[in-house]
Design a protein around this motif. Sequence first.
Motif, PDB file in Angstrom:
ATOM      1  N   ILE A 183       1.048  -1.012   0.067  1.00  0.00           N
ATOM      2  CA  ILE A 183      -0.118   0.002  -0.118  1.00  0.00           C
ATOM      3  C   ILE A 183       0.866   1.057   0.221  1.00  0.00           C
ATOM      4  CG2 ILE A 183      -1.762   1.276   1.463  1.00  0.00           C
ATOM      5  CD1 ILE A 183      -2.544  -1.350   2.460  1.00  0.00           C
ATOM      6  N   GLN A 184       0.602   2.096  -0.907  1.00  0.00           N
ATOM      7  CA  GLN A 184       1.359   3.316  -0.869  1.00  0.00           C
ATOM      8  C   GLN A 184       0.876   4.386   0.065  1.00  0.00           C
ATOM      9  OE1 GLN A 184       1.581   5.506  -4.816  1.00  0.00           O
ATOM     10  NE2 GLN A 184       3.124   6.625  -4.044  1.00  0.00           N
ATOM     11  N   LEU A 185       1.846   4.964   1.043  1.00  0.00           N
ATOM     12  CA  LEU A 185       1.207   5.892   1.933  1.00  0.00           C
ATOM     13  C   LEU A 185       1.492   7.373   1.344  1.00  0.00           C
ATOM     14  CD1 LEU A 185       2.298   4.633   5.251  1.00  0.00           C
ATOM     15  CD2 LEU A 185       0.021   4.741   4.453  1.00  0.00           C
ATOM     16  N   TYR A 186       2.467   7.508   0.548  1.00  0.00           N
ATOM     17  CA  TYR A 186       2.898   8.859   0.135  1.00  0.00           C
ATOM     18  C   TYR A 186       3.611   8.492  -1.073  1.00  0.00           C
ATOM     19  CZ  TYR A 186       5.497  13.221  -0.601  1.00  0.00           C
ATOM     20  OH  TYR A 186       5.711  14.408  -0.852  1.00  0.00           O
ATOM     21  N   GLY A 187       3.493   9.570  -2.130  1.00  0.00           N
ATOM     22  CA  GLY A 187       3.941   9.555  -3.434  1.00  0.00           C
ATOM     23  C   GLY A 187       4.294  10.744  -4.075  1.00  0.00           C
ATOM     24  N   ASP A 188       5.329  11.234  -4.717  1.00  0.00           N
ATOM     25  CA  ASP A 188       5.477  12.404  -5.825  1.00  0.00           C
ATOM     26  C   ASP A 188       6.500  11.879  -6.613  1.00  0.00           C
ATOM     27  OD1 ASP A 188       8.002  12.301  -4.473  1.00  0.00           O
ATOM     28  OD2 ASP A 188       7.436  14.188  -3.181  1.00  0.00           O
ATOM     29  N   ARG A 189       7.121  12.930  -7.380  1.00  0.00           N
ATOM     30  CA  ARG A 189       7.766  12.702  -8.633  1.00  0.00           C
ATOM     31  C   ARG A 189       9.065  12.063  -8.102  1.00  0.00           C
ATOM     32  NH1 ARG A 189       7.320  18.118 -12.171  1.00  0.00           N
ATOM     33  NH2 ARG A 189       5.031  17.953 -12.631  1.00  0.00           N
ATOM     34  N   THR A 190       9.677  12.315  -6.917  1.00  0.00           N
ATOM     35  CA  THR A 190      10.954  11.808  -6.498  1.00  0.00           C
ATOM     36  C   THR A 190      10.747  10.763  -5.335  1.00  0.00           C
ATOM     37  OG1 THR A 190      11.161  13.864  -4.965  1.00  0.00           O
ATOM     38  CG2 THR A 190      11.781  13.875  -7.334  1.00  0.00           C
ATOM     39  N   HIS A 191       9.907  10.601  -4.928  1.00  0.00           N
ATOM     40  CA  HIS A 191       9.783   9.945  -3.663  1.00  0.00           C
ATOM     41  C   HIS A 191       8.518   8.947  -3.673  1.00  0.00           C
ATOM     42  CE1 HIS A 191      11.319   8.387   0.360  1.00  0.00           C
ATOM     43  NE2 HIS A 191      10.466   8.823   0.877  1.00  0.00           N
ATOM     44  N   GLN A 192       8.586   7.980  -2.870  1.00  0.00           N
ATOM     45  CA  GLN A 192       7.445   7.220  -2.820  1.00  0.00           C
ATOM     46  C   GLN A 192       7.509   6.202  -1.384  1.00  0.00           C
ATOM     47  OE1 GLN A 192       8.787   6.376  -5.762  1.00  0.00           O
ATOM     48  NE2 GLN A 192       7.795   8.246  -6.632  1.00  0.00           N
ATOM     49  N   VAL A 193       6.470   6.128  -0.504  1.00  0.00           N
ATOM     50  CA  VAL A 193       6.491   5.445   0.627  1.00  0.00           C
ATOM     51  C   VAL A 193       5.494   4.422   0.670  1.00  0.00           C
ATOM     52  CG1 VAL A 193       6.220   5.614   3.004  1.00  0.00           C
ATOM     53  CG2 VAL A 193       7.256   7.278   1.832  1.00  0.00           C
ATOM     54  N   TYR A 194       5.957   3.184   0.620  1.00  0.00           N
ATOM     55  CA  TYR A 194       5.294   1.718   0.583  1.00  0.00           C
ATOM     56  C   TYR A 194       4.969   1.097   2.074  1.00  0.00           C
ATOM     57  CZ  TYR A 194       4.916   2.662  -4.392  1.00  0.00           C
ATOM     58  OH  TYR A 194       4.908   3.108  -5.678  1.00  0.00           O
ATOM     59  N   LEU A 195       4.060   0.254   2.395  1.00  0.00           N
ATOM     60  CA  LEU A 195       4.103  -0.509   3.325  1.00  0.00           C
ATOM     61  C   LEU A 195       4.521  -1.860   3.069  1.00  0.00           C
ATOM     62  CD1 LEU A 195       0.736   0.791   5.078  1.00  0.00           C
ATOM     63  CD2 LEU A 195       3.052   1.234   5.581  1.00  0.00           C
ATOM     64  N   ASP A 196       5.757  -2.321   3.051  1.00  0.00           N
ATOM     65  CA  ASP A 196       6.260  -3.430   2.463  1.00  0.00           C
ATOM     66  C   ASP A 196       7.092  -4.081   3.430  1.00  0.00           C
ATOM     67  OD1 ASP A 196       8.033  -1.667   2.094  1.00  0.00           O
ATOM     68  OD2 ASP A 196       8.473  -1.733  -0.096  1.00  0.00           O
ATOM     69  N   SER A 197       7.646  -3.600   4.311  1.00  0.00           N
ATOM     70  CA  SER A 197       8.806  -4.131   5.370  1.00  0.00           C
ATOM     71  C   SER A 197       8.006  -4.922   6.326  1.00  0.00           C
ATOM     72  CB  SER A 197       9.793  -3.061   5.860  1.00  0.00           C
ATOM     73  OG  SER A 197       8.887  -2.321   6.897  1.00  0.00           O
ATOM     74  N   PRO A 198       8.617  -5.781   7.051  1.00  0.00           N
ATOM     75  CA  PRO A 198       7.965  -6.767   8.194  1.00  0.00           C
ATOM     76  C   PRO A 198       7.386  -5.982   9.234  1.00  0.00           C
ATOM     77  CG  PRO A 198       9.822  -7.893   7.013  1.00  0.00           C
ATOM     78  CD  PRO A 198      10.075  -6.384   6.542  1.00  0.00           C
ATOM     79  N   PHE A 199       8.346  -4.924   9.614  1.00  0.00           N
ATOM     80  CA  PHE A 199       7.813  -3.866  10.642  1.00  0.00           C
ATOM     81  C   PHE A 199       6.629  -3.191  10.290  1.00  0.00           C
ATOM     82  CE2 PHE A 199       8.070   0.224  12.471  1.00  0.00           C
ATOM     83  CZ  PHE A 199       7.732  -0.206  13.750  1.00  0.00           C
ATOM     84  N   GLU A 200       6.726  -2.526   8.877  1.00  0.00           N
ATOM     85  CA  GLU A 200       5.400  -1.684   8.649  1.00  0.00           C
ATOM     86  C   GLU A 200       4.287  -2.534   8.472  1.00  0.00           C
ATOM     87  OE1 GLU A 200       7.861   1.460   5.840  1.00  0.00           O
ATOM     88  OE2 GLU A 200       7.184  -0.299   4.955  1.00  0.00           O
TER      89      GLU A 200
END
Length: 450
Positions: A183-200
């Motif tokens: 699941i993408q929490l944040y995203g722009d042209r240069t940076h994206q944040v996904y919930l993909d690590s075991p901790f997340e």
Amino acid sequence: MATAYGPDTRDRHRPGTGSGGHPPAKHVLPAALRAPFEGRTWRELGYVLLSMPISVVLFCFAVTMVSLGLGMLITFLGIPILAAGLAMCRGFGAVERARARALLRLDVADPAPIRGKGGLMSWVGAVLKSGVSWRHLLYAVLHMPWATFAFVVAVTFWAYGWAAFTYPLWRWVFPAYAGVGGIQLYGDRTHQVYLDSPFEMALTSALGLALVLVTPWIVRGLVAVDRVMVLGLLGPSRLATRVSELESDRGVVVDTAAADLRRIERDLHDGAQARLVALAMDLGLAKEKLTDDPEAAARMVDEAHGEVKVALQELRDLARGIHPAVLTDRGLDAALSAIASRCTVPVKVVVDLESRPAQAIEGIAYFTVSELLQNVSKHARATRASVDVWRAGDRLLLQVGDDGRGGAGVSTGSGLAGLTERLDAVDGILVVDSPVGGPTTVTAELPWRG
């Protein structure tokens, strides 16, 4: 029936006890963990989900019919159209009450039906003058926005909670079909944040679990408003309910008075009246023998004297059963002590009253204790009994008890059932706690009227 009480019998509603003073059932899991899986939660959620489509239909129908009826008031047709709309709202109200009974376990009495004197116009007038009809219309208008709000809140919390809680189980969908890690929490042209690590993923699941656990309580808060609306707008008014209760109580009072009159008439006919008739005949025979056989006449007069004493005692007992003189002269303490002295087991009487209640309440209290002690003598097989009387606020409380065999119950046809009806007629309550084997506590509450 047996009656008894222990040292703490005034605390009838002690916390932590269920009906009859028994502890409530214990559960392995606490309520917070059980709530998401309880049947009550799913029933209430189903109620919220059904409320929105039903309320939309009801709102549209009510607004359409009322608008059409008001618009057509310029002609004669507006009045029957408006009445028909109100009558249909009452029909929808019956459906809503049935739904509340099935899903919310809310038992709402049906309001009184519309009673016209005959003919269409009489029925139309009765519908338009009925406050119940207008309250059903108000429910149809008010429930739609609330049902929509409750639907959105419940579905949002429920869906997001379970989706986040089970996220580690279905995260594979994103890399398999979307080409991203999760699941993408944040995203722009240069940076994206996904919930993909075991901790997340673990943090997301923990947050989802918190939402899953809190959602049932949110839903219960939402349906609490529905309960208020159904009770206040779709049920009978408090005045109508009170009138119905008073009509029922009046019937009980009339039946009780008639039964008492029949009992008094029977006691007089079979007891004192029969003895007085026999006494008159004996005195007549004695009068005839007075000159011929004075000794026989004297014996007959002596026997008649004994019959007079027995008849007088029966009349005293009958008068005591109607209203004892000691109750009028000295109050409950002395009157109940007199009853206790005639019981077959030792009875301890404690009356803690600073003043006397109204005569009617005092009489009901006296006869209630009298009947309970009679039951102790006849059925309890007890070795001791006690009577406790005190005032708590605007209530007069009576408690009669013994250490007998127990097993008493307010069943149809029993003496306690009749006693319960008599107390109901004056807004009183009778509570019986009588496990098999004893002891038993019978508590009566009466309204205090000075």
